[in-house]
Design an enzyme around this catalytic site. Structure first.
Site, PDB file in Angstrom:
ATOM      1  N   GLU A 102      -5.638  10.104   7.574  1.00 50.40           N
ATOM      2  CA  GLU A 102      -4.463   9.272   7.351  1.00 50.40           C
ATOM      3  C   GLU A 102      -3.480   9.993   6.434  1.00 50.40           C
ATOM      4  O   GLU A 102      -3.866  10.802   5.589  1.00 50.40           O
ATOM      5  CB  GLU A 102      -4.865   7.933   6.718  1.00 50.40           C
ATOM      6  CG  GLU A 102      -5.634   7.035   7.675  1.00 50.40           C
ATOM      7  CD  GLU A 102      -5.776   5.603   7.164  1.00 50.40           C
ATOM      8  OE1 GLU A 102      -5.481   4.670   7.923  1.00 50.40           O
ATOM      9  OE2 GLU A 102      -6.198   5.419   6.013  1.00 50.40           O
ATOM     10  N   ASN A 145       0.845  -1.196   0.000  1.00 53.17           N
ATOM     11  CA  ASN A 145       0.000   0.000   0.000  1.00 53.17           C
ATOM     12  C   ASN A 145       0.877   1.241   0.000  1.00 53.17           C
ATOM     13  O   ASN A 145       1.761   1.351  -0.860  1.00 53.17           O
ATOM     14  CB  ASN A 145      -1.127  -0.033   1.040  1.00 53.17           C
ATOM     15  CG  ASN A 145      -0.759  -0.289   2.472  1.00 53.17           C
ATOM     16  OD1 ASN A 145      -0.294  -1.353   2.811  1.00 53.17           O
ATOM     17  ND2 ASN A 145      -0.962   0.673   3.349  1.00 53.17           N
ATOM     18  N   ASP A 146       0.663   2.183   0.875  1.00 52.81           N
ATOM     19  CA  ASP A 146       1.188   3.551   0.756  1.00 52.81           C
ATOM     20  C   ASP A 146       2.663   3.674   0.340  1.00 52.81           C
ATOM     21  O   ASP A 146       3.522   2.958   0.870  1.00 52.81           O
ATOM     22  CB  ASP A 146       1.101   4.270   2.108  1.00 52.81           C
ATOM     23  CG  ASP A 146      -0.165   3.989   2.853  1.00 52.81           C
ATOM     24  OD1 ASP A 146      -1.090   3.412   2.268  1.00 52.81           O
ATOM     25  OD2 ASP A 146      -0.230   4.339   4.039  1.00 52.81           O
ATOM     26  N   GLN A 150       4.639   0.479   1.916  1.00 53.75           N
ATOM     27  CA  GLN A 150       4.038  -0.490   2.832  1.00 53.75           C
ATOM     28  C   GLN A 150       3.957  -1.834   2.115  1.00 53.75           C
ATOM     29  O   GLN A 150       3.462  -1.910   0.982  1.00 53.75           O
ATOM     30  CB  GLN A 150       2.625  -0.016   3.221  1.00 53.75           C
ATOM     31  CG  GLN A 150       2.625   1.142   4.186  1.00 53.75           C
ATOM     32  CD  GLN A 150       3.051   0.686   5.569  1.00 53.75           C
ATOM     33  OE1 GLN A 150       2.282   0.124   6.316  1.00 53.75           O
ATOM     34  NE2 GLN A 150       4.315   0.928   5.905  1.00 53.75           N
ATOM     35  N   PHE A 154       4.446   0.764  10.116  1.00 52.90           N
ATOM     36  CA  PHE A 154       3.454   1.482   9.316  1.00 52.90           C
ATOM     37  C   PHE A 154       4.097   2.644   8.565  1.00 52.90           C
ATOM     38  O   PHE A 154       5.301   2.850   8.600  1.00 52.90           O
ATOM     39  CB  PHE A 154       2.310   1.940  10.227  1.00 52.90           C
ATOM     40  CG  PHE A 154       1.194   0.928  10.350  1.00 52.90           C
ATOM     41  CD1 PHE A 154       1.364  -0.392   9.965  1.00 52.90           C
ATOM     42  CD2 PHE A 154      -0.052   1.306  10.855  1.00 52.90           C
ATOM     43  CE1 PHE A 154       0.320  -1.324  10.074  1.00 52.90           C
ATOM     44  CE2 PHE A 154      -1.097   0.392  10.964  1.00 52.90           C
ATOM     45  CZ  PHE A 154      -0.909  -0.924  10.573  1.00 52.90           C
ATOM     46  N   ARG A 193      -0.858   8.341  13.612  1.00 50.79           N
ATOM     47  CA  ARG A 193       0.142   7.710  12.738  1.00 50.79           C
ATOM     48  C   ARG A 193       0.510   8.525  11.495  1.00 50.79           C
ATOM     49  O   ARG A 193      -0.103   9.509  11.186  1.00 50.79           O
ATOM     50  CB  ARG A 193      -0.351   6.332  12.306  1.00 50.79           C
ATOM     51  CG  ARG A 193      -1.653   6.320  11.553  1.00 50.79           C
ATOM     52  CD  ARG A 193      -1.999   4.897  11.087  1.00 50.79           C
ATOM     53  NE  ARG A 193      -3.323   4.844  10.490  1.00 50.79           N
ATOM     54  CZ  ARG A 193      -4.430   4.616  11.157  1.00 50.79           C
ATOM     55  NH1 ARG A 193      -4.410   4.423  12.459  1.00 50.79           N
ATOM     56  NH2 ARG A 193      -5.605   4.603  10.539  1.00 50.79           N
ATOM     57  N   ASP A 194       1.511   8.001  10.803  1.00 50.74           N
ATOM     58  CA  ASP A 194       1.963   8.451   9.479  1.00 50.74           C
ATOM     59  C   ASP A 194       2.763   9.753   9.517  1.00 50.74           C
ATOM     60  O   ASP A 194       2.365  10.770   8.926  1.00 50.74           O
ATOM     61  CB  ASP A 194       0.772   8.568   8.496  1.00 50.74           C
ATOM     62  CG  ASP A 194      -0.053   7.288   8.433  1.00 50.74           C
ATOM     63  OD1 ASP A 194       0.497   6.221   8.773  1.00 50.74           O
ATOM     64  OD2 ASP A 194      -1.239   7.353   8.057  1.00 50.74           O
TER      65      ASP A 194
HETATM   66  C1  FRU Z   1      -3.130   4.176   4.940  1.00 46.35           C
HETATM   67  C2  FRU Z   1      -2.674   3.385   6.139  1.00 46.35           C
HETATM   68  C3  FRU Z   1      -1.832   4.236   7.053  1.00 46.35           C
HETATM   69  C4  FRU Z   1      -1.026   3.223   7.807  1.00 46.35           C
HETATM   70  C5  FRU Z   1      -0.767   2.184   6.750  1.00 46.35           C
HETATM   71  C6  FRU Z   1      -0.760   0.787   7.255  1.00 46.35           C
HETATM   72  O1  FRU Z   1      -3.333   3.427   3.809  1.00 46.35           O
HETATM   73  O2  FRU Z   1      -3.784   2.831   6.819  1.00 46.35           O
HETATM   74  O3  FRU Z   1      -2.589   5.101   7.877  1.00 46.35           O
HETATM   75  O4  FRU Z   1       0.154   3.749   8.324  1.00 46.35           O
HETATM   76  O5  FRU Z   1      -1.798   2.329   5.785  1.00 46.35           O
HETATM   77  O6  FRU Z   1      -0.404  -0.099   6.250  1.00 46.35           O
END
Ligand code: FRU
Length: 501
Positions: free
Chosen positions: A224, A46-47, A63, A106, A169-170
């Protein structure tokens, strides 16, 4: 900084992750696997994380679950590039090893410190009950440092945050006015989505500065992946609100990414000047992260994927999720964000065919490509001389008739990606508002399993998965109940982005 007990050995966890990934890779199917977009060799992504230019190369982390095509036990995967379009796979960079990141490394960001090291900030994620989110999360911001961008040493927790926050987070870090700043997303005690700001002089010791932004939308309970950066004399906050209800063409996905523009001075409040607007109107555009390229351009990558609706590749193909092409962000005079592929993307063009100006007759089809999996279409249409209800491109059109349609729809005044005739995967359609004017300019990037549509030089974009059926994949331009005045049309085949292919 708090000392953390290292419970597991990082090189050993990375070795296990690589082994699991190599095993999964053996079963990967490539019918929809991207040819010019970043994806993991196998497994889930993901991200985009840690975007940076370091040691002469663009560094893109993401991710990643190396062990399956599901979101679970997140690591940071890694690729790097000299030119933003030819990518080299790098070893997996980070794995859970600390008590603080027990259930996932994360999302986060990376900056180059004055000592020439790469500082990667990420969220250490734990479920309170150890198995799922039912009793909430424990999230803290952590630091890992690298000399070469490939091998990291974890330094532990740098921001603990309040004990009782459910989401926290993030971290996204940048420097302005000689101070380092970190924003991240939070869900307040009143269940409101907020962006929190911390500051540091040395990248190690962080102190709370202020709650920089609270989403005016009371439905948004968490923001997020916030990112904050200057464009001209304004500041943009990009963020991904969780919670807002569907609203026409807006907030249609369970996950949407948008922005507000405002003013900010280091040490001051953020003064919001615009309403929230989507960055991209497609099914698959989430968690965009930006960085400043050495030449000053603001470049973003987004994630194409889905948390809720299963993705067709998850069942049998052993991979899931890809990043968008890198996009340059600029701000128009009316404070709207423009996003278009960075100029380097043109270097992927392998073979170009110009069809020039012509008219598509009433209810007619013009075949642009008989069989192609990775290509780009540049189409300019004079709308003043066009009577067709839609200027429609049928992409990934296979002998069974299934396809994805990208169209300017004159009746609703939008540019849509319509997947109702898709043989595989999620259906549904999305549409960006047409920015106006008689000169429609569409730039469409088609990969084996995706389309990215840029309208009038990136004034709007629409990004979605599109998974074609078996057989040759054609591209056709269609008129509907009218004619199309094509001013120019060029079709480029695009080469692979992987150095090793
Ligand atoms: C967004 C998210 C973030 C988190 C990550 C976890 O897509 O949910 O907030 O850090 O993905 O994989």
């Amino acid at each position: 900084m708090t000392e953390q007990t290292v419970s597991l050995n990082l090189p050993e966890q990375l070795r296990l992750a690589e082994e699991a990934n190599a095993e999964l890779r053996r079963g990967r199917k490539d019918r929809w696997y991207p040819s010019f977009h970043i994806a993991a060799p196998a497994g889930w992504i993901n991200d985009p994380n840690g975007l940076s230019f370091f040691r002469g190369r663009y560094q893109v982390y993401f991710q990643h679950n190396p062990a399956s095509a599901q979101h679970h036990m997140m690591h940071w995967g890694h690729v790097s590039s000299e030119d933003l379009v030819t990518w080299r796979r790098e070893p997996i960079a980070l794995a859970p090893t600390l008590e603080a990141d027990r259930d996932g490394v994360f999302s986060g960001s990376a900056v180059v410190g004055d000592d020439g090291l790469l500082y990667a900030f990420y969220t250490g994620h734990r479920w309170r009950n150890g198995v799922n989110e039912d009793e909430g999360n424990l999230q803290v911001q952590c630091l890992a440092v690298s000399e070469d961008g490939v091998t990291f040493e974890k330094r532990g927790v740098v921001v603990e945050g309040p004990e009782d926050l459910l989401h926290f987070r993030d971290p996204k870090v940048w420097r302005s006015g000689g101070t380092w700043w970190m924003v991240f997303g939070a869900c307040s005690a009143e269940n409101r989505g907020e962006v929190w700001l911390y500051r540091s002089e040395n990248l190690l010791d962080w102190e709370f500065d202020r709650i920089l932004f609270r989403d005016p939308d009371p439905e948004a309970f968490m923001l997020e992946c916030p990112d904050m950066f200057p464009l001209g004399d304004k500041w943009v906050i990009l963020y991904c609100p969780m919670g807002p209800s569907r609203d026409g063409f807006r907030a249609r996905n369970t996950h949407n990414a948008g922005y507000v523009v405002g003013e900010w001075e280091p040490g001051g409040d953020f003064r919001q000047l615009t309403d929230y607007r989507l960055v991209d109107w497609g099914h698959q555009f989430y968690a965009p992260q930006t960085f400043e390229a050495p030449d000053g351009r603001r470049i973003a990558f987004g994630w194409m994927g889905s948390f809720e609706i299963p993705v067709a590749t998850q069942a049998e193909d052993a991979w899931c999720g890809q990043l968008t092409v890198p996009r340059e962000l600029t701000l128009d005079a009316d404070l709207r964000l423009r996003n278009r592929p960075v100029a380097e993307v043109e270097r992927l063009r392998a073979d170009s065919r110009e069809l020039g100006a012509f008219e598509v007759a009433l209810n007619d089809d013009v075949v642009l490509l008989d069989d192609a999996a990775a290509y780009e279409i540049e189409l300019e249409v004079d709308l003043a001389r066009t009577t067709s209800e839609r200027v429609a491109l049928k992409l990934g059109l296979t002998p069974d008739g299934s396809h994805t349609m990208v169209a300017y729809d004159d009746l609703i005044g939008r540019v849509v990606v319509d997947r109702h005739a898709a043989a595989h995967g999620d259906r549904g359609y999305r549409g960006a508002p047409y920015p106006g004017g008689d000169r429609l300019a569409l730039r469409v990037l088609v990969d084996r399993g995706s389309v990215e549509v840029f309208v009038n030089g990136g004034a709007e974009s629409v990004t979605s998965f599109a998974f074609p059926a078996e057989g040759p994949r054609a591209a056709v331009l269609s008129s509907e109940s009218g004619t199309i005045a094509v001013e120019s049309l060029t079709v480029h085949r695009l080469r692979s982005a992987w150095a090793e292919d």
